[in-house]
Write a protein that holds these residues in place. Structure first.
Motif, PDB file in Angstrom:
ATOM      1  N   TYR A 227       1.036  -1.455  -0.424  1.00 40.74           N
ATOM      2  CA  TYR A 227       0.297  -0.147   0.206  1.00 40.74           C
ATOM      3  C   TYR A 227       0.916   1.232   0.042  1.00 40.74           C
ATOM      4  N   GLY A 228       0.494   2.612  -0.781  1.00 40.33           N
ATOM      5  CA  GLY A 228       1.443   3.123  -0.605  1.00 40.33           C
ATOM      6  C   GLY A 228       0.706   4.874  -1.577  1.00 40.33           C
ATOM      7  N   VAL A 229       1.456   5.922  -0.654  1.00 36.44           N
ATOM      8  CA  VAL A 229       0.509   7.700  -0.479  1.00 36.44           C
ATOM      9  C   VAL A 229       2.058   7.656  -1.311  1.00 36.44           C
ATOM     10  N   THR A 230       1.630   8.509  -2.848  1.00 33.42           N
ATOM     11  CA  THR A 230       2.376   9.483  -3.605  1.00 33.42           C
ATOM     12  C   THR A 230       1.974  10.888  -2.953  1.00 33.42           C
ATOM     13  N   PHE A 231       2.986  11.592  -3.041  1.00 34.09           N
ATOM     14  CA  PHE A 231       2.637  13.303  -2.903  1.00 34.09           C
ATOM     15  C   PHE A 231       3.889  13.700  -3.964  1.00 34.09           C
ATOM     16  N   LEU A 232       3.178  14.598  -4.848  1.00 32.18           N
ATOM     17  CA  LEU A 232       3.692  14.594  -6.198  1.00 32.18           C
ATOM     18  C   LEU A 232       3.932  16.415  -6.086  1.00 32.18           C
ATOM     19  N   ASN A 233       4.723  16.771  -5.838  1.00 30.62           N
ATOM     20  CA  ASN A 233       4.931  18.511  -5.993  1.00 30.62           C
ATOM     21  C   ASN A 233       4.118  19.030  -6.688  1.00 30.62           C
ATOM     22  N   PRO A 234       3.799  20.198  -7.163  1.00 31.51           N
ATOM     23  CA  PRO A 234       4.014  21.060  -8.481  1.00 31.51           C
ATOM     24  C   PRO A 234       5.047  21.715  -8.308  1.00 31.51           C
ATOM     25  N   GLY A 235       4.907  21.634 -10.521  1.00 28.78           N
ATOM     26  CA  GLY A 235       6.782  22.652 -10.999  1.00 28.78           C
ATOM     27  C   GLY A 235       6.926  22.290 -12.210  1.00 28.78           C
ATOM     28  N   MET A 236       7.394  22.360 -12.675  1.00 31.09           N
ATOM     29  CA  MET A 236       8.086  22.764 -14.441  1.00 31.09           C
ATOM     30  C   MET A 236       9.408  22.106 -14.645  1.00 31.09           C
TER      31      MET A 236
END
Ligand code: M6P
Ligand code: ZN
Length: 186
Positions: A70-79
């Motif tokens: 089971y996982g949780v991903t925290f994907l930052n905003p950015g370019m």
């Protein structure tokens, strides 16, 4: 009061705490070859965090058939150049399905089969996504806040990143005049 043997999910932001959790960090420095504009990627401070993954593992043997992560991903905003931050994306080495679900933020789930047929699927809080076996999967954060999503997959699935580095996805998510648009990969 937290019990030492229990794992907790924060239902607001998906964060895990308590027992049996490990954490992995993917920096922009570790993402060579994934974005279109490699020059722009190399110009970003390599320690910049693209995403963090917390994994709950109750599995004693990682390749044991029938077990789950089971996982949780925290994907930052950015370019990176005009391309949104995204996960590397992967096929499973062993054809197995996976669930993704969006907890916070706004983005796209890209899936692609071996013949490079693809779909772009909207992710927003509460959307649930069944990723069939033999489909590569990548998440793109097209919003201005972290995109947080949960995942559950077979522990023996394995990650194939090399096919993605070699061939990529057929499309990329690009910011054009402030809006996310699909661009075909050349
Ligand atoms: C989800 C799962 C993990 C994966 C992570 C980051 O949590 O699919 O298996 O590692 O997203 O994605 P990637 O491995 O493609 O960088
Ligand atoms: Zn997967």
């Amino acid at each position: 009061m937290e019990n030492n043997n229990i794992t907790y999910i924060n239902y607001e932001n998906g964060a895990l705490s308590g027992a049996n959790i490990s954490e992995g960090v993917t920096t922009i420095g570790k993402m060579a070859g994934f974005f279109k504009d490699e020059k722009a990627r190399a110009a970003i401070q390599p320690d910049t965090i693209a995403y963090r993954v917390q994994i709950h593992s109750a599995v004693t043997q990682a390749d044991k058939p029938g077990t789950l992560y089971y996982g949780v991903t925290f994907l930052n905003p950015g370019m990176v150049g005009n391309e949104y931050y995204m996960t590397k994306g992967h096929f499973h080495q062993k054809p197995t399905a996976e669930y993704y679900w969006c907890i916070q933020g706004q983005g796209k789930l890209l899936i692609m089969d071996k013949d490079r047929n693809y779909e772009v699927i909207e992710m927003s809080p509460g959307t649930l996504h069944y990723i069939p076996e033999e489909y590569a999967h990548r998440v793109v954060n097209t919003g201005e806040t972290p995109l947080i999503f949960g995942a559950c997959w077979p522990a023996d699935a394995g990650h194939d990143y090399q096919s993605i580095v070699n061939q990529g996805f057929p499309i990329r998510m690009i910011n054009k005049n402030g809006k996310p648009v699909i661009e075909a990969t050349i």
